[in-house]
Design a protein around this motif. Structure first.
Motif, PDB file in Angstrom:
ATOM      1  N   GLY A 175      -7.657   5.549  -0.411  1.00  0.00           N
ATOM      2  CA  GLY A 175      -8.822   4.657  -1.659  1.00  0.00           C
ATOM      3  C   GLY A 175      -8.096   3.596  -2.366  1.00  0.00           C
ATOM      4  N   TYR A 233      -3.056  -9.522   3.603  1.00  0.00           N
ATOM      5  CA  TYR A 233      -4.103  -9.298   2.852  1.00  0.00           C
ATOM      6  C   TYR A 233      -5.453  -9.926   3.427  1.00  0.00           C
ATOM      7  CZ  TYR A 233      -7.460  -9.800  -1.044  1.00  0.00           C
ATOM      8  OH  TYR A 233      -8.960  -9.580  -1.497  1.00  0.00           O
ATOM      9  N   LEU A 234      -6.505  -9.345   3.920  1.00  0.00           N
ATOM     10  CA  LEU A 234      -7.732  -9.945   4.491  1.00  0.00           C
ATOM     11  C   LEU A 234      -8.788 -10.086   3.290  1.00  0.00           C
ATOM     12  CD1 LEU A 234      -8.231  -8.017   7.635  1.00  0.00           C
ATOM     13  CD2 LEU A 234      -6.952 -10.029   7.436  1.00  0.00           C
ATOM     14  N   GLU A 246       0.713  -4.640   4.317  1.00  0.00           N
ATOM     15  CA  GLU A 246      -0.378  -5.452   5.251  1.00  0.00           C
ATOM     16  C   GLU A 246      -0.673  -6.610   4.929  1.00  0.00           C
ATOM     17  OE1 GLU A 246      -4.042  -2.990   5.456  1.00  0.00           O
ATOM     18  OE2 GLU A 246      -3.130  -1.523   6.764  1.00  0.00           O
ATOM     19  N   HIS A 249     -16.100  -2.798   4.206  1.00  0.00           N
ATOM     20  CA  HIS A 249     -15.747  -1.668   4.335  1.00  0.00           C
ATOM     21  C   HIS A 249     -16.605  -0.950   5.376  1.00  0.00           C
ATOM     22  CE1 HIS A 249     -13.292   2.302   2.691  1.00  0.00           C
ATOM     23  NE2 HIS A 249     -14.390   2.567   3.662  1.00  0.00           N
ATOM     24  N   MET A 283      -2.244   0.130  -4.995  1.00  0.00           N
ATOM     25  CA  MET A 283      -2.373  -1.121  -3.964  1.00  0.00           C
ATOM     26  C   MET A 283      -1.885  -2.165  -4.986  1.00  0.00           C
ATOM     27  SD  MET A 283      -5.343  -0.820  -1.254  1.00  0.00           S
ATOM     28  CE  MET A 283      -6.133  -2.138  -1.877  1.00  0.00           C
ATOM     29  N   LEU A 342     -11.567  -2.374   7.985  1.00  0.00           N
ATOM     30  CA  LEU A 342     -12.121  -3.656   7.190  1.00  0.00           C
ATOM     31  C   LEU A 342     -12.629  -4.571   8.234  1.00  0.00           C
ATOM     32  CD1 LEU A 342      -9.152  -4.281   4.705  1.00  0.00           C
ATOM     33  CD2 LEU A 342     -11.366  -3.194   4.519  1.00  0.00           C
ATOM     34  N   HIS A 374     -12.058   0.580  -6.381  1.00  0.00           N
ATOM     35  CA  HIS A 374     -12.016   1.359  -5.218  1.00  0.00           C
ATOM     36  C   HIS A 374     -12.924   2.558  -5.259  1.00  0.00           C
ATOM     37  CE1 HIS A 374      -8.803  -1.266  -4.182  1.00  0.00           C
ATOM     38  NE2 HIS A 374      -8.173  -1.107  -5.355  1.00  0.00           N
ATOM     39  N   THR A 430     -13.557  -9.193   2.958  1.00  0.00           N
ATOM     40  CA  THR A 430     -14.170  -8.045   4.169  1.00  0.00           C
ATOM     41  C   THR A 430     -15.105  -7.183   3.605  1.00  0.00           C
ATOM     42  OG1 THR A 430     -12.145  -6.807   3.222  1.00  0.00           O
ATOM     43  CG2 THR A 430     -11.475  -8.097   5.018  1.00  0.00           C
ATOM     44  N   SER A 483     -19.208  -1.330   1.212  1.00  0.00           N
ATOM     45  CA  SER A 483     -18.640  -2.589   0.797  1.00  0.00           C
ATOM     46  C   SER A 483     -19.021  -2.589  -0.869  1.00  0.00           C
ATOM     47  CB  SER A 483     -19.125  -3.681   1.355  1.00  0.00           C
ATOM     48  OG  SER A 483     -18.786  -3.708   2.725  1.00  0.00           O
ATOM     49  N   LYS A 516       0.771  -1.093   0.040  1.00  0.00           N
ATOM     50  CA  LYS A 516      -0.027  -0.154   0.112  1.00  0.00           C
ATOM     51  C   LYS A 516       0.899   1.247   0.092  1.00  0.00           C
ATOM     52  CE  LYS A 516      -3.940  -1.758   2.251  1.00  0.00           C
ATOM     53  NZ  LYS A 516      -5.153  -1.392   3.301  1.00  0.00           N
ATOM     54  N   ILE A 519      -7.920   1.148   8.893  1.00  0.00           N
ATOM     55  CA  ILE A 519      -7.108   1.061   7.787  1.00  0.00           C
ATOM     56  C   ILE A 519      -6.711   2.463   7.603  1.00  0.00           C
ATOM     57  CG2 ILE A 519      -7.542  -1.245   6.562  1.00  0.00           C
ATOM     58  CD1 ILE A 519      -9.458   0.248   4.591  1.00  0.00           C
TER      59      ILE A 519
HETATM   60  C1  MV4 Z   1      -7.598  -4.118   2.220  1.00  0.00           C
HETATM   61  C2  MV4 Z   1      -8.061  -5.175   1.598  1.00  0.00           C
HETATM   62  C3  MV4 Z   1      -7.726  -6.290   2.140  1.00  0.00           C
HETATM   63  N1  MV4 Z   1      -6.530  -6.601   3.015  1.00  0.00           N
HETATM   64  N2  MV4 Z   1      -6.399  -4.100   3.065  1.00  0.00           N
HETATM   65  C4  MV4 Z   1      -8.273  -0.281   0.952  1.00  0.00           C
HETATM   66  C5  MV4 Z   1      -8.863   1.005   0.261  1.00  0.00           C
HETATM   67  C6  MV4 Z   1     -10.417   0.638   0.155  1.00  0.00           C
HETATM   68  N3  MV4 Z   1     -10.568   1.296  -0.932  1.00  0.00           N
HETATM   69  C7  MV4 Z   1     -10.294  -0.841   0.029  1.00  0.00           C
HETATM   70  N4  MV4 Z   1      -8.981  -1.503   0.431  1.00  0.00           N
HETATM   71  C8  MV4 Z   1      -8.674  -2.654   0.747  1.00  0.00           C
HETATM   72  N5  MV4 Z   1      -7.653  -2.800   1.682  1.00  0.00           N
HETATM   73  C9  MV4 Z   1      -5.998  -5.448   3.618  1.00  0.00           C
HETATM   74  N6  MV4 Z   1      -4.958  -5.227   4.340  1.00  0.00           N
HETATM   75  C10 MV4 Z   1      -9.196  -4.938   0.681  1.00  0.00           C
HETATM   76  C11 MV4 Z   1      -9.465  -3.659   0.316  1.00  0.00           C
HETATM   77  C12 MV4 Z   1     -10.679  -3.491  -0.512  1.00  0.00           C
HETATM   78  C13 MV4 Z   1     -12.171  -3.615  -0.356  1.00  0.00           C
HETATM   79  C14 MV4 Z   1     -12.130  -3.901   1.061  1.00  0.00           C
HETATM   80  C15 MV4 Z   1     -13.577  -3.845   1.460  1.00  0.00           C
HETATM   81  C16 MV4 Z   1     -14.768  -3.895   0.469  1.00  0.00           C
HETATM   82  C17 MV4 Z   1     -14.158  -3.641  -0.782  1.00  0.00           C
HETATM   83  C18 MV4 Z   1     -12.894  -3.568  -1.261  1.00  0.00           C
HETATM   84  C19 MV4 Z   1     -12.858  -3.441  -2.611  1.00  0.00           C
HETATM   85  C20 MV4 Z   1     -11.140  -3.669  -2.938  1.00  0.00           C
HETATM   86  C21 MV4 Z   1     -10.240  -3.426  -1.893  1.00  0.00           C
END
Ligand code: MV4
Length: 454
Positions: A163, A201-202, A199, A207, A167, A276, A234, A205, A229, A157, A286
């Protein structure tokens, strides 16, 4: 309170800030680029002033142009909206140096939260759970070492970004070197800063974000959560509040912890903490957004608070005037971002002229849009045409009201994502409140486009 505010933004948020100025009885000047001369905000404002050409670099991103406009029109404050210069600590500092108020956090606060990697550590130290990760990465070898101890998959990241831009997902050590290089150059090109961190990666998840407001006297409130979500590349497309991913006990605890942590870290003004949430319902911090957000109206629908007016009052040095007990979120709200883009053609942005336009109405329906019949959509900026927000006593009724309002909404002349919204509302994963990373990117838009055209 201020006497006159320069609105240094465009589109629907310029209109939203103008409305807050009217509510507060404050004068307003809309600063517009040559491409936005005929904008609704410029037409409705008491005064409007051209700040430069269509190219945002020389208008909405030009500190000298904006500050000159504020000075010659006799403004005492500048509202940056979202995007553009809204979180730029250098701009906030120059604004202050000209004896003008920046409507947002101080330059020092913006600086403290400018690095995502540093903010992770700062708020982690204040008790917020963060995802296992690294500090700033020196080089590829350092990244390999850190990834090894975190465990794959990892996400690279950019620390200056936000946003999700720049990434990179890395599943094996073999992929790391090239991903690191790509991420570094994207970060450099996109944010002028190539600092990166890792980070874990989860997967799968959601948002979820917490809205807070802190005044200069140490009064602090949270306004609950929003779930964002449903995103594509993004870009958030639909937001709702409260989040279907959290129990009421979990949402209250998360909001209280988030508020305690940012207040202890010296935050001020409106702010949003992004988390997340995994399938167990555990939330990890985050990033933080130091501005009013696009999706703020759904929080306004739940709480009855005029958040933009509140933001302006805080920047003017007024106390919040309400306590946590006064914030009682009720019901359920959903926001649909109405975009001028074609889901059937890889979401290509649509320029052109709006023909007929009819906004939906009725109880619990709010349309924030700068569109009007005959409006020429400039090709230079984002494709947001407006935000349709609905409120109802519960989620199912909000979905039904959303669908009815989307059916009423008429935008002729340009292709929009209105039908895509209706298809998402009819999707079982959405109805069940189970959208995770990421419905639209994973399955693509084809099933939704097809459903929407039925
Ligand atoms: C993450 C992730 C999985 N693991 N970080 C960061 C900015 C935001 N736009 C989405 N981000 C994410 N960060 C880690 N460590 C997955 C995302 C992600 C996401 C998260 C929740 C809902 C939709 C998403 C779509 C793309 C990426």
């Amino acid at each position: 309170m201020f006497t006159k505010i320069l609105i240094a933004n465009r589109g629907e948020i310029a209109l939203r800030v103008l409305r807050a100025c009217r509510t507060l009885g404050v004068g307003a000047v809309v600063a517009y680029s040559e491409a936005d001369r005929d904008s609704l905000a410029a037409q409705l404002a008491d005064e409007a002033i051209c700040i430069g050409p269509a190219d945002a670099k020389h208008s909405y991103l030009s500190a000298p142009a904006i500050i000159s406009a504020a000075v010659v029109t006799g403004c005492d404050a500048i509202h940056p909206g979202y995007g553009f210069l809204s979180e730029d600590e250098g701009f906030a500092d120059v604004v202050r140096a000209h004896d003008l108020a920046f409507i947002g956090p101080s330059a020092e606060v913006l600086e403290r939260f400018a690095s995502k990697e540093a903010t992770r550590r700062l708020l982690g130290a204040q008790g917020l759970p963060t995802i296992p990760g690294s500090g700033m990465l020196r080089d590829e070898a350092h990244a390999l070492e850190e990834a090894e101890s975190i465990g794959y998959p990892v996400l690279i990241k950019p620390s200056a970004g936000g946003g999700g831009k720049g990434m990179r997902l890395v599943r094996t050590p073999r992929e790391l070197e090239s991903a690191f290089k790509v991420s570094r150059s994207e970060a450099k090109a996109g944010f002028g800063d190539d600092a990166l961190y890792l980070e874990k990666y989860l997967d799968d998840t959601r948002h979820v974000e917490i809205q807070v407001a802190v005044d200069r006297f140490g009064n602090a409130i949270h306004m609950g959560d929003r779930d964002c979500s449903v995103q594509r590349r993004h870009q958030k497309i639909i937001e709702e509040a409260p989040s279907p991913a959290l129990s009421d006990a979990a949402r209250q605890e998360l909001a209280e912890r988030a508020l305690r942590a940012v207040a202890a870290a010296g935050y001020e003004n409106l702010g949003t903490l992004e988390f997340l949430v995994d399938s167990k319902g555990d939330a990890y911090f985050i990033e933080i957004n130091c501005r009013v957000q696009v999706e703020h109206p759904i929080t306004e629908l739940l709480t009855g608070i005029d958040m933009v007016a509140l933001q302006i009052r805080i920047a003017a040095g007024e106390p919040l005037g309400i306590t946590q007990a006064d914030v009682v979120p009720r019901g359920h709200a959903i926001e649909f971002r109405i975009l001028a883009e074609d889901p059937a053609k890889d979401f290509r942005p649509q320029a052109g002229q709006v023909g007929a336009y009819l906004a939906p109405g009725g109880p619990g329906v709010r349309m924030d849009s700068h569109m009007y019949p005959g409006y020429d959509i400039p090709p230079y900026y984002d494709s947001l045409l407006g935000k349709l927000c609905v409120w109802a006593p519960d989620r199912n009724q909000a979905i039904a009201r959303g669908d009815a309002a989307l059916r009423e909404l008429l935008v002729d002349g340009v292709v929009t994502n209105i039908d895509l919204h209706r298809a998402i509302l009819a999707n079982q994963v959405f109805i069940d409140g189970k959208v995770t990373t990421n419905l639209l990117d994973r399955v693509g838009s084809a099933p939704f486009v097809a459903a929407g055209n039925r």
